[in-house]
Design an enzyme around this catalytic site. Sequence first.
Site, mmCIF file in Angstrom:
data_model
loop_
_atom_site.group_PDB
_atom_site.id
_atom_site.type_symbol
_atom_site.label_atom_id
_atom_site.label_comp_id
_atom_site.label_asym_id
_atom_site.label_seq_id
_atom_site.Cartn_x
_atom_site.Cartn_y
_atom_site.Cartn_z
ATOM 1 C CE LYS A 221 -39.245 22.465 35.172
ATOM 2 N NZ LYS A 221 -38.350 22.222 34.011
ATOM 3 C CD GLU B 288 -24.233 29.235 30.594
ATOM 4 O OE1 GLU B 288 -24.838 30.254 30.431
ATOM 5 O OE2 GLU B 288 -23.559 28.916 31.431
ATOM 6 C CG LEU C 205 -24.964 26.505 33.384
ATOM 7 C CD1 LEU C 205 -25.501 24.950 34.004
ATOM 8 C CD2 LEU C 205 -25.980 27.317 33.635
ATOM 9 C CE LYS D 91 -22.362 23.396 25.746
ATOM 10 N NZ LYS D 91 -22.001 23.439 27.040
ATOM 11 C CG PHE E 153 -12.642 17.078 31.977
ATOM 12 C CD1 PHE E 153 -14.172 16.518 31.701
ATOM 13 C CD2 PHE E 153 -12.840 18.271 32.842
ATOM 14 C CE1 PHE E 153 -15.178 17.067 31.817
ATOM 15 C CE2 PHE E 153 -13.854 18.765 32.962
ATOM 16 C CZ PHE E 153 -15.309 18.409 32.687
ATOM 17 C CG LEU E 154 -6.551 14.172 32.388
ATOM 18 C CD1 LEU E 154 -4.770 14.429 32.637
ATOM 19 C CD2 LEU E 154 -6.615 13.588 31.306
ATOM 20 N N GLY F 67 -12.782 6.331 35.253
ATOM 21 C CA GLY F 67 -14.055 5.866 35.882
ATOM 22 C C GLY F 67 -15.054 5.065 34.956
ATOM 23 N N GLY G 131 -21.720 10.725 31.527
ATOM 24 C CA GLY G 131 -23.225 10.515 31.259
ATOM 25 C C GLY G 131 -23.785 12.193 31.538
ATOM 26 C CB CYS H 162 -24.315 18.263 28.504
ATOM 27 S SG CYS H 162 -25.471 19.620 29.043
HETATM 28 P P1 NAD Z 1 -34.046 21.035 30.872
HETATM 29 O O1 NAD Z 1 -34.683 19.857 30.518
HETATM 30 O O2 NAD Z 1 -33.626 20.931 32.376
HETATM 31 O O3 NAD Z 1 -35.219 22.357 30.540
HETATM 32 C C1 NAD Z 1 -35.883 22.611 29.387
HETATM 33 C C2 NAD Z 1 -36.838 23.236 29.876
HETATM 34 O O4 NAD Z 1 -37.788 23.644 28.749
HETATM 35 C C3 NAD Z 1 -37.951 22.353 30.338
HETATM 36 O O5 NAD Z 1 -38.563 22.941 31.533
HETATM 37 C C4 NAD Z 1 -39.231 22.288 29.459
HETATM 38 O O6 NAD Z 1 -40.429 22.270 30.007
HETATM 39 C C5 NAD Z 1 -38.924 23.587 28.618
HETATM 40 N N1 NAD Z 1 -39.351 23.498 27.407
HETATM 41 C C6 NAD Z 1 -39.337 22.799 26.382
HETATM 42 N N2 NAD Z 1 -39.895 23.056 25.160
HETATM 43 C C7 NAD Z 1 -40.506 24.313 25.605
HETATM 44 C C8 NAD Z 1 -41.268 25.119 24.646
HETATM 45 N N3 NAD Z 1 -41.541 24.536 23.422
HETATM 46 N N4 NAD Z 1 -41.569 26.288 25.079
HETATM 47 C C9 NAD Z 1 -41.474 26.606 26.432
HETATM 48 N N5 NAD Z 1 -40.703 25.853 27.392
HETATM 49 C C10 NAD Z 1 -40.293 24.519 26.833
HETATM 50 O O7 NAD Z 1 -33.009 21.203 29.979
HETATM 51 P P2 NAD Z 1 -31.634 22.063 30.602
HETATM 52 O O8 NAD Z 1 -30.493 20.840 31.177
HETATM 53 O O9 NAD Z 1 -31.681 23.224 31.035
HETATM 54 O O10 NAD Z 1 -30.868 22.267 29.006
HETATM 55 C C11 NAD Z 1 -31.250 23.126 28.336
HETATM 56 C C12 NAD Z 1 -30.541 23.481 27.004
HETATM 57 O O11 NAD Z 1 -29.062 23.819 27.681
HETATM 58 C C13 NAD Z 1 -30.082 22.059 26.199
HETATM 59 O O12 NAD Z 1 -29.759 22.560 24.945
HETATM 60 C C14 NAD Z 1 -28.728 21.681 26.933
HETATM 61 O O13 NAD Z 1 -27.955 21.075 25.982
HETATM 62 C C15 NAD Z 1 -28.130 23.108 27.200
HETATM 63 N N6 NAD Z 1 -26.948 23.048 28.408
HETATM 64 C C16 NAD Z 1 -27.214 22.153 29.502
HETATM 65 C C17 NAD Z 1 -26.503 22.217 30.372
HETATM 66 C C18 NAD Z 1 -26.777 21.469 31.598
HETATM 67 O O14 NAD Z 1 -25.843 21.336 32.200
HETATM 68 N N7 NAD Z 1 -28.025 21.053 31.909
HETATM 69 C C19 NAD Z 1 -25.383 23.006 30.431
HETATM 70 C C20 NAD Z 1 -25.042 23.761 29.097
HETATM 71 C C21 NAD Z 1 -25.899 23.826 27.978
#
Ligand code: NAD
Length: 435
Positions: A35, A151, A153, A204, A249-250, A253, A257, A260
């Site tokens: 990556k 976060e 977003l 959160k 959020f109303l 559907g 999924g 999160c």
């Molecule tokens: P993701 O799977 O897209 O990204 C996680 C990244 O962490 C991956 O690239 C993985 O290779 C890397 N990783 C894992 N273990 C590692 C390690 N030991 N050292 C270094 N890198 C490592 O996940 P995401 O969707 O970005 O979510 C990350 C966190 O943020 C989660 O806790 C999620 O719940 C939270 N979150 C996600 C969103 C969303 O919309 N995706 C929104 C808010 C919060």
Amino acid sequence: MKISIIGTGYVGLVTGSCFAELGNKVICADNDAAKIKGLKKGIIPIYEPGLKELVIKNTRKKRLKFSASISEAVRSSDIIFIAVGTPSSDTGEADLTGIENVARNIALNMNSYKLIVEKSTVPVETGLWVKRTISTYIRKKVRFDVVSNPEFLREGSAIADFMHPDRVVIGAESKLARDLMLELYKPLKSHVVVTDIKSAELIKHASNSFLAAKISFINAIARICDKVGADITEVAYGMGLDKRIGPGFLNAGIGYGGSCFPKDLDAFIHISEKIGYDFKLLKNVREINSQQQQLLLHKLKEHLWILKDKFIGVLGVSFKPDTDDIRNAPSIDIVNYLEKEGAHIRLYDPSAMPKAKKLLKKVHFCQDAYSAARGSDCLLILTEWDEFKSLDLTKIRGLLRRPLIVDGRNMFKPQDMQKKGFTYVSIGRPVVLGR
Ligand code: NAD
């Protein structure tokens, strides 16, 4: 400020790029070497509107770097964000292996004061464990602080959400940590909630669970609408005008999924149980959500009767529009079920097909919605991409073997669809029969 982001996924990459855009020096690090190699060449591993441009611009301006070395990232920054995944384990408990691993790695490489920011979504009291872990493994006698900065977003509008958040939540214990975080977020001019670490962690989980509950609530009302012949869109509209409820959020559907809501609910139910509270409300939210997929399949069968050897055109596979994320997308289970019943799936999604191809081996992937409709016995809508709103429905009708649309996202008005000659089945609204 010198920042590193450990974990360069949906959250890490957006967070890193946005902080770079705000003028900070950022290293995005990840243990996925492939990556990082791709990112160094400008290959963005996810589809997120505007992200590629932001990454390229800030890399050129030398504000954004990528590294596969966590130790290098830790040593050369003052603020370290942990943004690794926190998936569900088999029991529903959050798997915090990645968080612990990064905490140890930080401890081993700390060469000066570091502010460690918990960005990943984690159960309450994780901050405590991160602090303990770092104190246990630290080699040099240097000070550090842990803060929680969850976060909020949304994929699909992640950059705008990050740059213009409803609020920034900072859970901190020391004045230094709090002041550094306030300084970092100052350019966003956002409402900032400063609180303790545990409360920030809970904000959160509580927010995501509340939103999931709102979706399940409206889906439960949709079930009642189905039974009495009322229209859920009208009911939701009437409810949403009440300022105490709000219109968001109303949408009834096939349920929520994504990466999160399902996992955060599981984790919240699990941690509640662990500390002695049986969160029955959330268990029901989860159950209602999983019933929505069954409901859609039931509606489909009511019209198609036998699924074996039927051709079903599927529109949308991502868990929501404007993203290529298919993690925990309801579409995956639905397609798998239909295939198990012997149906042939012709699927189109504007951006998630490359990821879906790795998972759905037997599906025929189409170049557009019209190809998915051609020769199909039914068109099934699973994601409400904007693109589908402007389809030429007369053309679609001509391409289908029979004019049947089963819409799991209530994209169209039943009366309009009837006028176009479709039998149109949706969620919580009367079925209209085509001519
Ligand atoms: P993701 O799977 O897209 O990204 C996680 C990244 O962490 C991956 O690239 C993985 O290779 C890397 N990783 C894992 N273990 C590692 C390690 N030991 N050292 C270094 N890198 C490592 O996940 P995401 O969707 O970005 O979510 C990350 C966190 O943020 C989660 O806790 C999620 O719940 C939270 N979150 C996600 C969103 C969303 O919309 N995706 C929104 C808010 C919060």
